[in-house]
Enzyme design. Structure first.
Site, PDB file in Angstrom:
ATOM      1  CE  LYS A  54      -3.889  -2.310   2.201  1.00  0.00           C
ATOM      2  NZ  LYS A  54      -4.816  -2.427   3.342  1.00  0.00           N
ATOM      3  CD  GLN A  98      -3.462  -4.248   6.441  1.00  0.00           C
ATOM      4  OE1 GLN A  98      -3.689  -3.141   5.945  1.00  0.00           O
ATOM      5  NE2 GLN A  98      -3.711  -5.360   5.791  1.00  0.00           N
ATOM      6  CG  ASP A 121      -9.748   0.001   5.420  1.00  0.00           C
ATOM      7  OD1 ASP A 121      -9.464  -0.473   4.304  1.00  0.00           O
ATOM      8  OD2 ASP A 121      -8.991  -0.049   6.407  1.00  0.00           O
TER       9      ASP A 121
HETATM   10  N1  L34 Z   1      -7.951  -2.425   7.421  1.00  0.00           N
HETATM   11  N2  L34 Z   1      -7.217  -4.508   6.810  1.00  0.00           N
HETATM   12  C1  L34 Z   1      -7.743  -3.321   6.459  1.00  0.00           C
HETATM   13  N3  L34 Z   1      -8.071  -3.008   5.180  1.00  0.00           N
HETATM   14  C2  L34 Z   1      -7.873  -3.915   4.193  1.00  0.00           C
HETATM   15  O1  L34 Z   1      -8.242  -3.635   2.953  1.00  0.00           O
HETATM   16  C3  L34 Z   1      -7.281  -5.152   4.514  1.00  0.00           C
HETATM   17  N4  L34 Z   1      -6.970  -6.097   3.551  1.00  0.00           N
HETATM   18  C4  L34 Z   1      -7.099  -7.513   3.866  1.00  0.00           C
HETATM   19  C5  L34 Z   1      -6.365  -7.751   5.207  1.00  0.00           C
HETATM   20  N5  L34 Z   1      -6.529  -6.681   6.163  1.00  0.00           N
HETATM   21  C6  L34 Z   1      -6.982  -5.444   5.844  1.00  0.00           C
HETATM   22  C7  L34 Z   1      -5.956  -5.935   2.689  1.00  0.00           C
HETATM   23  O2  L34 Z   1      -5.416  -4.866   2.490  1.00  0.00           O
HETATM   24  C8  L34 Z   1      -6.390  -8.158   2.691  1.00  0.00           C
HETATM   25  N6  L34 Z   1      -5.633  -7.094   2.080  1.00  0.00           N
HETATM   26  C9  L34 Z   1      -4.683  -7.264   1.044  1.00  0.00           C
HETATM   27  C10 L34 Z   1      -3.908  -6.215   0.564  1.00  0.00           C
HETATM   28  C11 L34 Z   1      -2.964  -6.411  -0.438  1.00  0.00           C
HETATM   29  C12 L34 Z   1      -2.783  -7.638  -0.972  1.00  0.00           C
HETATM   30  C13 L34 Z   1      -3.539  -8.692  -0.511  1.00  0.00           C
HETATM   31  C14 L34 Z   1      -4.482  -8.503   0.481  1.00  0.00           C
HETATM   32  C15 L34 Z   1      -1.745  -7.826  -2.020  1.00  0.00           C
HETATM   33  O3  L34 Z   1      -0.988  -6.930  -2.305  1.00  0.00           O
HETATM   34  N7  L34 Z   1      -1.647  -9.033  -2.611  1.00  0.00           N
HETATM   35  C16 L34 Z   1      -0.655  -9.365  -3.630  1.00  0.00           C
HETATM   36  C17 L34 Z   1       0.412 -10.325  -3.147  1.00  0.00           C
HETATM   37  C18 L34 Z   1       0.836 -10.192  -1.757  1.00  0.00           C
HETATM   38  C19 L34 Z   1       1.850 -11.231  -1.327  1.00  0.00           C
HETATM   39  O4  L34 Z   1       2.763 -11.525  -2.103  1.00  0.00           O
HETATM   40  O5  L34 Z   1       1.704 -11.762  -0.238  1.00  0.00           O
HETATM   41  C20 L34 Z   1      -1.385 -10.090  -4.761  1.00  0.00           C
HETATM   42  O6  L34 Z   1      -0.844 -10.114  -5.863  1.00  0.00           O
HETATM   43  O7  L34 Z   1      -2.434 -10.663  -4.507  1.00  0.00           O
END
Ligand code: L34
Length: 292
Positions: A54, A98, A121
């Site tokens: 982020k 988060q 959020d």
């Molecule tokens: N407050 N908490 C709050 N807001 C959110 O919107 C979230 N979420 C979930 C968990 N907790 C939170 C997220 O941000 C899940 N989440 C989230 C954010 C980013 C990614 C996945 C979930 C992400 O960048 N995923 C990448 C790979 C990440 C890796 O390599 O581990 C992807 O390509 O899916």
């Protein structure tokens, strides 16, 4: 048949380019850059990755970001004090706490304390209420990200049967609400669905999921959805993020479902990057909403 794999990373990059232009315009007209304050409590390896993604994304589009870390054993009061400070800081436009928080801290108490205008959020009851009534201030990041994937992949939602598996406050419930509205961020064709929400007490789940033209899965169970649960040709959106010995995988059994689905989002590079992009959009909107 083999499903078209929807590239979330590519779609997110396209959206980030759009946001970068809007941010540049905002800064030109109004002076200061939008600023997101992220709050990270304890040491959760997955949260570290997500928050880093982020913050990097903020940097790419010209949004400022701050990271506020609290120890694992921080108290409710410590956290409320920090949020109070960020609420009063006119240079901070968006606050992201988060999740998950360490055990023992009541999440609702914390999320309710974030000023509604800074609630990027869309977790605050005021913002959830506005969204449910079809007059959203901010859209919840992951559900809005799913809408954008569908829209930008040319998948019509209106009039079609959408089945959502999972009823969380962060994905399932807001997702259902968005898709049954009369209008939305991607126009009337991106909403107006016939929505069914399934959960752990749903009887004969496969008979329900098999009716879905669009199947959205957010239950946090690795490879739970298998080919037999999917209607041939359906669009399958995998919101799951499970970490095990083999690394990262979704709630959908990718190998089997790709043989029946019409299109399918992968994990990683599916919905995750869209969640990040939609947070940027909300942070810009928050900065606009807080102009003096
Ligand atoms: N407050 N908490 C709050 N807001 C959110 O919107 C979230 N979420 C979930 C968990 N907790 C939170 C997220 O941000 C899940 N989440 C989230 C954010 C980013 C990614 C996945 C979930 C992400 O960048 N995923 C990448 C790979 C990440 C890796 O390599 O581990 C992807 O390509 O899916």
């Amino acid at each position: 048949m083999s499903a078209i794999i929807l590239d979330g990373k590519l779609i997110a990059a396209e959206i980030q380019n759009e946001i970068a232009e809007e941010v540049a315009e905002f800064i030109q007209n109004d002076g200061a850059a939008p600023c997101l304050a992220a709050v990270l409590v304890g040491e959760n390896p997955a949260s570290e990755v997500y928050v880093r993604n982020k913050q990097r994304a903020c940097g790419r589009v010209g949004i400022e970001s701050q990271l506020h870390r609290l120890a694992d054993d921080a108290s409710l009061d410590d956290l409320l004090t920090l949020i109070g400070k960020l609420n009063r800081d006119n240079n901070v436009h968006g606050i992201l706490v988060q999740l998950p928080l360490p055990r023992g801290i009541e999440e609702k108490r914390i999320l309710d304390a974030v000023h509604p205008l800074k609630d990027v959020d869309c977790f605050h009851p005021e913002n959830v209420g506005l969204m449910v009534q079809g007059r959203a201030r901010y859209l919840p990041c992951t559900p809005h990200g799913v809408q954008q994937i569908l829209h930008r992949s040319g998948i019509t939602v209106a009039g079609r049967r959408v089945v959502i598996v999972g009823r969380s406050d962060i994905v399932g419930k807001p997702m259902a609400n968005l898709l049954l509205q009369r209008d939305g961020a991607t126009g009337p064709d991106g909403v107006n669905a016939t929505v069914t929400v399934c959960h752990s007490r749903t009887a004969d789940l496969p008979s329900v999921t098999r009716q879905a033209d669009i199947l959205i899965v957010a239950i946090g169970r690795a490879k739970f959805i298998t080919a037999e649960m999917v209607k041939p040709g359906a669009a399958v959106i995998d919101v799951g993020m499970n970490r095990d010995a083999d690394g990262l995988c979704g709630d959908v059994d990718f190998a089997s479902v790709r043989e029946v689905a019409g299109c399918l989002t992968p994990v990683p590079r599916g919905v995750g990057p869209l969640t990040v992009a939609m947070l940027l959009r909300n942070t810009l909107a928050a900065a606009m909403a807080q102009l003096p």
